[in-house]
Design a protein around this motif. Structure first.
Motif, PDB file in Angstrom:
ATOM      1  N   LEU A  46       2.154   7.162  11.208  1.00 39.46           N
ATOM      2  CA  LEU A  46       1.364   7.958  10.323  1.00 39.46           C
ATOM      3  C   LEU A  46       0.388   7.166   9.706  1.00 39.46           C
ATOM      4  O   LEU A  46       0.884   6.275   8.773  1.00 39.46           O
ATOM      5  N   ARG A  47      -1.098   7.384   9.554  1.00 38.83           N
ATOM      6  CA  ARG A  47      -1.827   6.829   8.705  1.00 38.83           C
ATOM      7  C   ARG A  47      -2.248   7.698   7.548  1.00 38.83           C
ATOM      8  O   ARG A  47      -2.620   8.964   7.722  1.00 38.83           O
ATOM      9  N   TYR A  48      -2.312   7.214   6.193  1.00 36.14           N
ATOM     10  CA  TYR A  48      -2.561   8.083   5.079  1.00 36.14           C
ATOM     11  C   TYR A  48      -3.602   7.715   4.728  1.00 36.14           C
ATOM     12  O   TYR A  48      -4.150   6.375   4.488  1.00 36.14           O
ATOM     13  N   GLU A  73      -4.693  12.929   3.191  1.00 35.12           N
ATOM     14  CA  GLU A  73      -4.264  13.450   4.417  1.00 35.12           C
ATOM     15  C   GLU A  73      -3.680  12.395   5.275  1.00 35.12           C
ATOM     16  O   GLU A  73      -3.722  11.243   5.301  1.00 35.12           O
ATOM     17  N   ARG A  74      -2.977  12.955   6.230  1.00 31.91           N
ATOM     18  CA  ARG A  74      -2.414  11.946   7.301  1.00 31.91           C
ATOM     19  C   ARG A  74      -2.546  12.081   8.842  1.00 31.91           C
ATOM     20  O   ARG A  74      -2.905  13.413   8.936  1.00 31.91           O
ATOM     21  N   GLU A  75      -2.891  11.109   9.447  1.00 32.33           N
ATOM     22  CA  GLU A  75      -2.967  11.247  11.091  1.00 32.33           C
ATOM     23  C   GLU A  75      -2.175  10.310  11.873  1.00 32.33           C
ATOM     24  O   GLU A  75      -1.845   9.301  11.258  1.00 32.33           O
ATOM     25  N   THR A 128       0.423  13.868   0.059  1.00 35.13           N
ATOM     26  CA  THR A 128      -0.190  15.022   0.924  1.00 35.13           C
ATOM     27  C   THR A 128       0.044  16.228   0.595  1.00 35.13           C
ATOM     28  O   THR A 128      -0.698  17.029   0.765  1.00 35.13           O
TER      29      THR A 128
END
Length: 227
Positions: free
Chosen positions: A218-220, A205-207, A199
């Motif tokens: 967190l999902r990557y 990216e993470r969300e 990241t």
């Protein structure tokens, strides 16, 4: 001293690159250009050994610039520095003579490693004599490459990073640290460190993922946009 031309349409980014380059022993930024035509004109004026070239610029794409530079007499070498991470761009950059392809964002250590290898290559390939044998050519070209791969933080291995990256490639919708750990066969704490490294270096990216009680996971997801 290796003389560098920085080419980037964003003045703030170009200044940052200039600061990084000038911190590397043996390198100095001679000039900065903010578009392709200005870059070619500056190369034609002479005194440039290496062009640090962005791809996405208004008017003239960086690959067009690289191709034009390659056709000039006594052309300097080109290092692509871009956010574009599609393999089509990578192949085209190699086709047009790029000695390195560095993805934004990057750390000073990552850029310094590339520049140090380039300096070793120039030293090995200097002069106009004939080489003694195939081994000398192989050694000169090998100087461009880091056999250990990209510079990693202490305690991280290229093998585990490759496994984490492969897990994300196979799951374009993204994975949590727990899901990645299950695929890779490592602890969630260990895998999260690699995911955070990707990241920070722009690889993914993470969300947040909401739905359960407590803090969201967190999902990557791998970054795929061109820039």
């Amino acid at each position: 001293m290796i003389r560098v031309l920085v080419v980037d349409d964003q003045p703030v980014v170009a200044r940052a690159h200039r600061v990084f380059i000038d911190r590397v022993p043996g390198f100095t930024t001679i000039d900065v250009a903010h578009d392709g035509k200005a870059a070619i004109a500056r190369v034609v004026a002479g005194g440039i050994d290496l062009v640090m070239l962005d791809l996405s610029m208004p008017g003239m794409h960086g690959l067009e610039v690289a191709r034009a530079i390659q056709g000039l007499p006594d052309a300097p070498d080109v290092m692509i520095v871009t956010a574009a991470r599609d393999l089509e761009s990578v192949r085209a950059a190699v086709r047009y003579g790029a000695v390195h392809y560095l993805i934004k964002p990057f750390t000073f250590a990552m850029l310094r490693a590339k520049l140090d290898h380039y300096a070793s290559y120039r030293a090995a390939a200097a002069g106009r004599r004939d080489v003694t044998d195939q081994g000398e050519i192989d050694a000169a070209l090998a100087a461009l490459r880091d056999p250990g791969g990209a510079v990693l933080p202490k305690g991280m291995s290229p093998e585990t990073l490759s496994s984490v990256r492969a897990a994300l490639v196979a799951a374009p919708e993204g994975l949590t640290a727990a899901q990645t750990a299950e695929v890779v066969g490592a602890s969630r704490v260990t895998v999260r460190r690699y995911l955070e490294h990707l990241t920070v270096t722009g690889g993914c990216e993470r969300e947040p993922v909401y739905g359960g009680a407590g803090r969201p996971e967190l999902r990557y997801r791998l970054r795929t946009e061109r820039s």
